[in-house]
Design a protein around this motif. Structure first.
Motif, PDB file in Angstrom:
ATOM      1  N   SER A  29     -10.141  -5.526 -33.818  1.00 51.29           N
ATOM      2  CA  SER A  29      -8.440  -5.821 -34.406  1.00 51.29           C
ATOM      3  C   SER A  29      -7.590  -5.075 -32.673  1.00 51.29           C
ATOM      4  O   SER A  29      -6.837  -6.397 -32.234  1.00 51.29           O
ATOM      5  N   TRP A 107      -3.334 -22.573 -31.142  1.00 48.54           N
ATOM      6  CA  TRP A 107      -3.849 -22.009 -32.592  1.00 48.54           C
ATOM      7  C   TRP A 107      -3.802 -21.851 -33.868  1.00 48.54           C
ATOM      8  O   TRP A 107      -1.850 -21.983 -33.795  1.00 48.54           O
ATOM      9  N   TYR A 120     -11.984 -12.702 -41.972  1.00 50.56           N
ATOM     10  CA  TYR A 120     -13.032 -12.395 -39.940  1.00 50.56           C
ATOM     11  C   TYR A 120     -11.485 -12.020 -39.127  1.00 50.56           C
ATOM     12  O   TYR A 120      -9.902 -11.582 -39.728  1.00 50.56           O
ATOM     13  N   TRP A 122      -9.629 -12.701 -36.036  1.00 54.78           N
ATOM     14  CA  TRP A 122      -8.857 -13.354 -35.235  1.00 54.78           C
ATOM     15  C   TRP A 122      -8.589 -13.115 -33.998  1.00 54.78           C
ATOM     16  O   TRP A 122      -7.941 -11.842 -34.103  1.00 54.78           O
ATOM     17  N   ALA A 126     -12.658 -12.419 -29.762  1.00 58.68           N
ATOM     18  CA  ALA A 126     -13.344 -11.721 -30.507  1.00 58.68           C
ATOM     19  C   ALA A 126     -15.187 -12.215 -30.412  1.00 58.68           C
ATOM     20  O   ALA A 126     -16.072 -11.137 -31.483  1.00 58.68           O
ATOM     21  N   MET A 426     -17.376 -20.541 -31.147  1.00 56.31           N
ATOM     22  CA  MET A 426     -16.044 -19.756 -30.833  1.00 56.31           C
ATOM     23  C   MET A 426     -15.793 -19.176 -29.299  1.00 56.31           C
ATOM     24  O   MET A 426     -14.399 -19.242 -29.129  1.00 56.31           O
ATOM     25  N   ASP A 431      -8.862 -20.502 -32.388  1.00 55.97           N
ATOM     26  CA  ASP A 431      -9.091 -20.206 -33.128  1.00 55.97           C
ATOM     27  C   ASP A 431     -10.898 -19.167 -33.345  1.00 55.97           C
ATOM     28  O   ASP A 431     -11.019 -19.126 -34.294  1.00 55.97           O
ATOM     29  N   GLU A 432     -11.072 -18.476 -32.158  1.00 57.26           N
ATOM     30  CA  GLU A 432     -12.152 -17.879 -31.971  1.00 57.26           C
ATOM     31  C   GLU A 432     -11.992 -16.315 -33.084  1.00 57.26           C
ATOM     32  O   GLU A 432     -11.132 -16.161 -33.419  1.00 57.26           O
ATOM     33  N   ARG A 433     -12.978 -16.302 -33.574  1.00 58.81           N
ATOM     34  CA  ARG A 433     -12.886 -15.613 -34.355  1.00 58.81           C
ATOM     35  C   ARG A 433     -13.878 -14.810 -34.805  1.00 58.81           C
ATOM     36  O   ARG A 433     -15.672 -15.734 -34.307  1.00 58.81           O
TER      37      ARG A 433
END
Length: 452
Positions: A29, A107, A120, A122, A126, A426, A431-433
């Protein structure tokens, strides 16, 4: 040390000091919250703050990192951790700090929020590839807390500019600081070791874990046709646009022949066996159809490819231009580079000039090696049902730089993925997570692999 803006997630759990997964979620993160956008052609937000964060984490784990820059704010971090058996050749662990652009309006969450929600983490990067950086840092932190060390030396390189040409990242390091990696025997990096659920012929499910042991080479081409400029209303038998279009038509219509490299052959044979289907290597396309969803891991790597992506011609609708150009994304299998270029020249014909914009050779590491075996063992220790197979990447990574030093490069960034999660969508996607539990799984796998 640069601190990212803190967020309250509630995701961190109290864990044992030696747990390699203890810090991985919060580290991932935090890394995402550094905007390291690389737009290409030198237009970059820069990797410096993220590099300083990584360097601080390495220092806290007892290492002595070095920051190297080929251009202002384009930072690379290199460090070395001594193993318990110094006579063993070191392993290189390399990962890139930069990410591709993300349009916030597309996003669900801010792409640089690093938000942890719904199981997840986000944000941009990620899975490409701040997740692996977080896993490596969490493993090193756990080792530091418990006094553990790996068997062999580890060389760690967290680099800039992978999402462009690597001119201030891996390729620059290899050219100007090769001595940092000279004794490394193998390397691991992105795009391999993740779970991929595939239905079997009998109706069950198999969890494949593809480990990249090869990459197609990259040959970006510019094709230019010259002609006679003139008025658009008049006959012109020397129209550069027409010459170029005809050349591109021949090129795109060409069916490149099947070429089975050792990696792709092994993938087809071992995956077919795991799924209970027949691998007929005299009919590769038929074999791919029988593999179902697993075919996506190999269908782009049984042949070379030439894909036009950029066209540039004309400036006014009633003017025939004197020149027309196209750029072609060409990917080439190991050992077929010169044959491919000769065939391209034959297809485009004498009226079109070909230039090489980018030339990065293919990567091929041994499939049956102690490295691959150790990766498979580490995965099966955490997932006893894992079926580990080699595969060839259709695109490319910084392995292309490090392989020139004679290093066997593998794609191994382990993750356990939940049902319905489309990993391949991804990277570079909206919205890559990355799944929280997948990160923790990956940290435990890397702990086993790197320490043994």
């Amino acid at each position: 040390m640069v601190e990212p803006t803190p967020v309250t997630t509630g995701a961190t759990q109290v864990r044992e000091p030696g747990d390699p997964a203890a810090d991985v979620v919060d580290l991932c993160s935090a890394l995402i919250r550094f905007d390291t956008t690389n737009r290409g052609n030198g237009d970059s937000a820069g990797e410096r703050e993220a590099a300083e964060f990584v360097a601080a984490a390495l220092s806290a784990a007892g290492l002595s990192p070095t920051l190297l820059e080929a251009a202002p704010r384009r930072s690379n971090v290199v460090a070395r951790l001594a193993g318990t058996e110094p006579d063993l050749p070191p392993l290189l662990v390399q990962a890139h700090l930069d990410v591709v652009p993300a349009r916030a309006e597309d996003w669900t969450v801010s792409p640089f929020s690093g938000e942890i929600a719904d199981g997840y983490v986000w944000g941009r990067g990620a899975v490409d590839m701040k997740d692996m950086i977080a896993m490596v840092l969490s493993v090193l932190a756990a080792w530091s807390r418990t006094g553990r060390r790996p068997r062999r030396d580890l060389v760690l390189a967290f680099v800039a500019d992978e999402e462009d040409r690597g001119d201030v990242g891996a390729h620059w390091l290899v050219k100007h600081h090769a001595e940092l990696f000279a004794d490394c025997a193998a390397a691991i990096s992105e795009s391999g070791g993740y779970s991929y659920a595939v239905p079997t012929a009998s109706g069950g499910l198999v969890r494949l874990y593809p480990v990249a042991t090869a990459e197609r080479g990259t040959a970006h081409l510019r094709l230019t046709a010259q002609g006679r400029a003139g008025h658009g209303s008049r006959r012109n038998d020397d129209n550069a646009v027409v010459t170029l279009i005809e050349a591109l038509a021949r090129l795109t219509a060409h069916q490149w022949p099947v070429q089975l490299t050792p990696t792709v052959r092994a993938f087809l044979e071992r995956t077919s066996a795991a799924l209970g289907v027949t691998a007929d290597l005299s009919d590769v396309d038929g074999t791919l159809r029988r593999l179902g969803p697993a075919a996506a891991l190999a269908e782009s790597t049984v042949r070379n490819s030439t894909t036009p992506t950029v066209l540039d011609a004309g400036y006014k609708v009633n003017v025939i231009p004197g020149a027309a150009a196209a750029e072609v994304d060409t990917r080439v299998l190991p050992g077929s580079e010169q044959d491919l270029l000769a065939e391209v020249d034959r297809l485009i014909g004498p009226g079109v000039r070909r230039e090489l914009l980018t030339w990065q050779p293919a990567v091929q590491a041994p499939v049956d090696s102690v490295w691959f075996t150790a990766m498979a063992d580490a995965l099966r220790a955490e997932d006893p049902e894992a079926v580990v197979v080699p595969y060839c990447m259709g695109g490319g990574t910084d392995a292309k730089a490090f392989a020139t030093l004679g290093i066997d490069c593998y794609g191994f960034s382990p993750l356990l993925l939940p049902p319905g999660y489309d990993y391949r969508a991804m990277a570079h996607g909206v919205d890559e997570r990355v799944p929280v539990e997948g990160l923790r799984f990956g940290a435990r796998v890397l702990d086993r692999f790197l320490s043994s």
